[in-house]
Design a protein around this motif. Structure first.
Motif, mmCIF file in Angstrom:
data_model
loop_
_atom_site.group_PDB
_atom_site.id
_atom_site.type_symbol
_atom_site.label_atom_id
_atom_site.label_comp_id
_atom_site.label_asym_id
_atom_site.label_seq_id
_atom_site.Cartn_x
_atom_site.Cartn_y
_atom_site.Cartn_z
ATOM 1 N N ARG A 1 2.722 2.420 -3.257
ATOM 2 C CA ARG A 1 2.264 3.090 -4.263
ATOM 3 C C ARG A 1 2.491 4.278 -4.504
ATOM 4 N N ARG B 1 -4.419 5.814 3.713
ATOM 5 C CA ARG B 1 -5.663 6.009 2.512
ATOM 6 C C ARG B 1 -6.326 7.166 2.955
ATOM 7 N N ARG C 1 -9.271 -3.603 -1.993
ATOM 8 C CA ARG C 1 -8.111 -2.745 -2.515
ATOM 9 C C ARG C 1 -6.813 -3.716 -2.013
ATOM 10 N N ASP C 2 -6.901 -4.329 -0.618
ATOM 11 C CA ASP C 2 -5.661 -4.957 -0.054
ATOM 12 C C ASP C 2 -5.721 -6.152 -1.142
ATOM 13 N N ARG D 1 -2.611 1.511 7.460
ATOM 14 C CA ARG D 1 -2.844 1.255 6.137
ATOM 15 C C ARG D 1 -3.930 2.140 5.874
ATOM 16 N N ARG D 2 -5.164 1.831 6.691
ATOM 17 C CA ARG D 2 -6.420 2.701 6.539
ATOM 18 C C ARG D 2 -6.191 4.009 6.768
ATOM 19 N N ALA E 1 -5.205 -9.377 4.159
ATOM 20 C CA ALA E 1 -5.837 -8.583 3.141
ATOM 21 C C ALA E 1 -7.243 -8.204 3.369
ATOM 22 N N GLU F 1 0.855 -1.259 -0.113
ATOM 23 C CA GLU F 1 0.082 -0.027 -0.150
ATOM 24 C C GLU F 1 0.834 1.057 0.001
ATOM 25 N N VAL G 1 -4.205 -5.627 -4.757
ATOM 26 C CA VAL G 1 -2.876 -5.454 -5.037
ATOM 27 C C VAL G 1 -2.151 -6.867 -4.471
#
Length: 331
Positions: A53, A267, A86-87, A263-264, A82, A50, A90
């Motif tokens: 990117r 984003r 989205r997880d 991660r969340r 995941a 993530e 990828v």
């Protein structure tokens, strides 16, 4: 984007953590960091896929590391960690790319799902005149050809950060190695099956069966406490077996929870629509996010914004929580 924005700063700090972590794990990157904590490889992979990117070189060097070290990775844990589409998109693309170099069915990835128009894998490169990598395009992701650098190495299992790999080489890639790793490194001397399942990212039933097998083998003890069984092992004996100082076992961190919540959060901070919100609506959106990831942050020892913060004041409390979560990445 100005370097001083919360999103840019969070991405910069997260990328520095990824570089230093993978540099100790065999990725082609020099680092002087020696992390005393045992890494969680799959949690780190999903997090890096993530964050990277925003940094194509990191992304591609991780792909190369996976090509070199796929035998040390649990595909089941990758899929368990995941958490959303989205997880999964990828992760599945990365698994399929690695399968170019391996014939093992376990690493071939699930069939690509149908996607609409492909989205840029690297948002900052949207519109670039690249060719399309067929593997990623099949998973709805637009990027140039992903080529292996062949620079990655096998992890040095003598380093604390690579403790998971050491146990996997000895016990296999599966729930047994993960259960032993967490029982050896968790701050508490014992744990319930639910706590171990949360730490290992395996289903509770799978973990309970593994624990029962280890108890039957005499490697783990089970003690009834109230309405549950508490599991423990002899850390001194295991340290001796692994040729480690029992007082210097690798340290534990709730990596699945911390990295999943971050991660969340990254984003959320990177959403271009955030800038168009009023201060009140932005704070309200941050409050909604904390309601979703707050339990994971607390599991990782990260304090949440004060519940009595009202209106726009909640935003500053939210940024303090983000800063504390990023601090938790540091050694």
């Amino acid at each position: 984007m100005p370097a001083s924005t919360p999103s840019a700063l969070a991405i910069e700090r997260s990328l520095a953590f990824c570089w230093d972590s993978w540099g100790q794990m065999g990725l082609s990157h020099a680092t002087e960091v020696v992390d005393p904590r045992a890494a969680d490889p799959e949690a780190l992979i999903v997090f890096t896929l993530e964050v990277a990117r925003h940094a194509p070189r990191v992304f591609d060097e991780l792909l190369d590391w996976l090509r070199e070290n796929e035998r040390l990775i649990s595909v089941q844990r990758l899929r368990n960690l995941a958490r959303d589409d989205r997880d999964r998109q990828v992760v599945q693309a990365a698994l399929t790319w690695v399968a170019r170099f391996r014939t093992t069915p376990r690493f071939a990835g699930a069939p690509a799902e149908a996607h609409g128009e492909a989205e840029p894998l690297f948002p900052a490169s949207a519109g670039a005149a690249w060719g399309s990598d067929p593997t990623f395009l099949a998973h709805g992701l637009q990027r140039g050809a992903a080529e292996a650098s062949f620079k990655s190495r096998r992890p040095d299992v003598g380093l604390p950060v690579n403790f998971a790999f050491r146990l996997r080489l000895a016990l296999g890639v599966g729930s047994r190695a993960e259960v032993i790793r967490d029982l050896l490194t968790m701050p508490s001397a014992d744990a319930s099956a639910q706590q171990v399942a949360q730490a290992t990212a395996f289903a509770k039933r799978n973990v309970a069966e593994t624990l029962d097998g280890l108890v039957a083998a005499g490697l783990v003890t089970a003690t009834p406490v109230a309405n549950e069984r508490r599991y423990a092992l002899d850390r001194t004996a295991w340290a001796s077996l692994l040729c480690l100082d029992p007082g210097r076992l690798p340290e534990w961190r709730a990596w699945p929870q911390l990295l999943g919540a971050l991660r969340r959060t990254l984003r959320f901070l990177s959403d271009p629509g955030l800038d168009g919100l009023s201060g009140y609506m932005r704070a309200s959106a941050a409050r909604d996010l904390i309601e979703e990831v707050g339990r994971d942050l607390l599991s990782a020892g990260v304090p949440l914004p004060a519940a009595n913060l009202a209106g726009e004041a909640y935003w500053d409390g939210f940024l303090d929580t983000v800063d504390a979560a990023l601090d938790a990445l540091r050694t």
